[in-house]
Design an enzyme around this catalytic site. Structure first.
Site, mmCIF file in Angstrom:
data_model
loop_
_atom_site.group_PDB
_atom_site.id
_atom_site.type_symbol
_atom_site.label_atom_id
_atom_site.label_comp_id
_atom_site.label_asym_id
_atom_site.label_seq_id
_atom_site.Cartn_x
_atom_site.Cartn_y
_atom_site.Cartn_z
ATOM 1 N N TYR A 179 -3.869 12.349 0.484
ATOM 2 C CA TYR A 179 -3.317 11.484 -0.143
ATOM 3 C C TYR A 179 -2.156 12.166 -0.839
ATOM 4 C CZ TYR A 179 -2.667 8.159 -3.780
ATOM 5 O OH TYR A 179 -1.885 7.003 -4.779
ATOM 6 N N LEU A 228 -12.792 0.927 -2.874
ATOM 7 C CA LEU A 228 -12.524 -0.542 -3.512
ATOM 8 C C LEU A 228 -12.451 0.065 -5.173
ATOM 9 C CD1 LEU A 228 -15.414 -2.401 -1.742
ATOM 10 C CD2 LEU A 228 -13.089 -2.297 -1.392
ATOM 11 N N SER A 229 -12.030 1.113 -5.385
ATOM 12 C CA SER A 229 -11.834 1.677 -6.736
ATOM 13 C C SER A 229 -12.900 1.621 -7.698
ATOM 14 C CB SER A 229 -10.556 0.667 -7.336
ATOM 15 O OG SER A 229 -9.496 1.161 -6.737
ATOM 16 N N SER A 230 -13.961 2.211 -7.070
ATOM 17 C CA SER A 230 -15.172 2.314 -8.124
ATOM 18 C C SER A 230 -14.758 3.319 -9.345
ATOM 19 C CB SER A 230 -16.516 2.772 -7.497
ATOM 20 O OG SER A 230 -16.083 4.111 -6.633
ATOM 21 N N SER A 231 -14.173 4.128 -8.909
ATOM 22 C CA SER A 231 -13.408 5.220 -10.053
ATOM 23 C C SER A 231 -12.660 4.364 -11.031
ATOM 24 C CB SER A 231 -12.779 6.334 -9.427
ATOM 25 O OG SER A 231 -11.565 5.922 -8.466
ATOM 26 N N ASP A 278 -4.911 0.866 -9.228
ATOM 27 C CA ASP A 278 -6.394 0.408 -9.199
ATOM 28 C C ASP A 278 -6.663 0.085 -10.739
ATOM 29 O OD1 ASP A 278 -6.039 1.180 -6.695
ATOM 30 O OD2 ASP A 278 -7.084 3.314 -7.142
ATOM 31 N N GLU A 330 0.789 -1.364 0.075
ATOM 32 C CA GLU A 330 0.098 0.002 -0.088
ATOM 33 C C GLU A 330 0.859 1.214 -0.095
ATOM 34 O OE1 GLU A 330 -3.231 0.010 -1.044
ATOM 35 O OE2 GLU A 330 -3.645 -1.454 0.727
ATOM 36 N N SER A 363 -25.524 7.401 -15.369
ATOM 37 C CA SER A 363 -25.247 6.579 -14.454
ATOM 38 C C SER A 363 -26.805 6.086 -14.087
ATOM 39 C CB SER A 363 -24.576 6.941 -13.332
ATOM 40 O OG SER A 363 -24.833 6.228 -12.462
ATOM 41 N N ASP A 404 2.596 2.038 -5.017
ATOM 42 C CA ASP A 404 2.592 2.544 -6.634
ATOM 43 C C ASP A 404 3.564 3.620 -7.001
ATOM 44 O OD1 ASP A 404 0.548 3.652 -5.549
ATOM 45 O OD2 ASP A 404 -0.974 2.930 -7.127
#
Ligand code: GLA
Length: 393
Positions: free
Chosen positions: A225, A121-124, A173, A30, A64, A33
């Protein structure tokens, strides 16, 4: 309702196809990257679906099923902040494709996001990669054809997120969403872009990988971040290396002394920077160990590495939060082999490696303790490594 029906009702014609791309959880590695390090994500069974058809006027219309509005933008007008909100993640993709020299035109797209939103959970990434998969096929770009092409699409989707949505994320991701395969974790080397598929026979091992969504708020576009990323870049510069990947665990004491000699690096205390470096360097080593123990089927040791990773993220990198600390500790005290936050942190989700027969006990305890502490009730669900992005229909 079927996505094709949604498309027909919204745009008055049939889509040319349906594509989808998964969210991810990272098993370990984590905040590595963007330090040219190693990460080990799996693709989730939860995916974002995109029904799409070409347009001949260089405009993108996107909706959407989770929202009512149709966002419409001319491809030439897409840029940082335009369009805003969730549509930036979709519109960023044709923008980045064009920036990379691909001839892509307009499209109508309808999205169905089944990756929980705002849960880390990396929906993007799932959204970007579903749109990327659709545009690649619609315009004959061949970016799903093989791993080399998929890597190109990873870069495109990452640029969409970095430059148009404004989240300075590192690419793990999108790599998971496009390069992971069912039944495997993806060992990702962010220095040279190489990948390896590591078998993860979780079912055979009588284990459950439990996702624990703390429902604590989490947002990558807030400054934390980016601040961690900047600290790592400053530390690497002060140590005279292109990235923290170049530092080995055996060099940590020397590195700390060297940073200490500087006192402060651009206003940041050298003690804090040394801890940030220690997290990144030990975490990269833990990914290597994790791959070795997975290949040996040593799940107890994998659990121990999860727990060590969480401790490092909590104390050295300081990206955890009370909700994540509570659910990981609770999972372990109820018999999980190990647990850790996953993704960017500051909220979002944790994962726990749990012997199947203990899943109920683990779930019950962590929910009860979270409620007792006055936190939202966490949502828990079992996941397994699903396939990467592709065409469904
Ligand atoms: C987020 C980012 C990734 C990665 C993780 C932390 O998920 O999108 O690029 O940096 O945080 O490992």
């Amino acid at each position: 309702m079927q996505l094709r029906t949604h498309f027909a009702e919204t745009f008055g014609r049939a889509p040319e196809g349906v594509w989808s791309a998964p969210g991810r959880v990272n098993l370990i590695g984590e905040h590595t990257d963007y330090n040219d390090g190693l990460a080990l994500p799996i693709a989730l069974p939860q995916r974002t679906y995109a029904a799409a058809a070409r347009r001949d006027d260089d405009r993108l219309r996107v909706r959407s099923v989770q929202t009512v509005e149709v966002v419409e933008v001319a491809l030439d007008d897409i840029g940082p902040g335009t369009p805003g909100g969730w549509a930036a993640y979709a519109a960023g993709v044709p923008w980045a494709l064009r920036e990379a020299g691909y001839a892509v035109g307009g499209a109508d797209v309808i999205l169905d996001g089944r990756v929980p939103l705002g849960s880390g959970l990396s929906s993007s990434a799932a959204l970007e990669c579903a749109v990327g998969a659709a545009l690649s096929d619609l315009y004959g770009l061949g970016l799903l054809a093989d791993d080399a092409n998929r890597r190109r699409l990873v870069e495109v989707c990452r640029r969409a997120e970095n430059d148009i949505a404004g989240a300075p994320t590192g690419g793990m991701d999108q790599s998971a969403s496009l390069l992971a395969t069912a039944g495997h974790a993806l060992l990702l080397d962010c220095r040279d872009g190489t990948t390896e598929q590591v078998p993860f026979p979780i079912d055979e091992a009588e284990l459950t990988l439990l996702v624990i969504d703390t429902r604590a708020e989490h947002a990558l576009v807030d400054g934390q971040y980016a601040a961690r990323r900047t600290s790592c870049e400053r530390a690497a510069a002060a140590l005279g290396v292109p990235s923290l990947r170049e530092i080995e665990p055996a060099d940590l004491t020397t590195a700390a002394t060297r940073l200490g000699a500087e006192g402060h690096v651009e206003g940041e205390s050298s003690e804090v920077l040394a801890r940030r470096v220690r997290h990144v360097v030990t975490e990269i080593a833990r990914v290597r160990e994790a791959v070795a123990v997975m290949r040996a089927g040593d799940w107890v040791e994998l659990g121990r590495l999860f727990t060590a990773s969480h401790a490092s993220l909590r104390t050295d990198f300081e990206v955890s939060c009370p909700e994540l600390d509570l659910v990981t500790a609770a999972a372990e005290s109820a018999g999980a082999l190990g647990a850790r936050m996953t993704g960017g942190g500051f909220g979002g989700s944790a994962i726990a490696l749990v012997p199947k027969e203990l899943v109920e006990r683990v779930t019950e305890l962590l929910k009860r303790l979270a409620i007792d502490a006055g936190f939202p009730e966490p949502a828990t669900f079992a996941v397994y490594p699903g396939p990467g992005a592709g065409r469904d229909d």
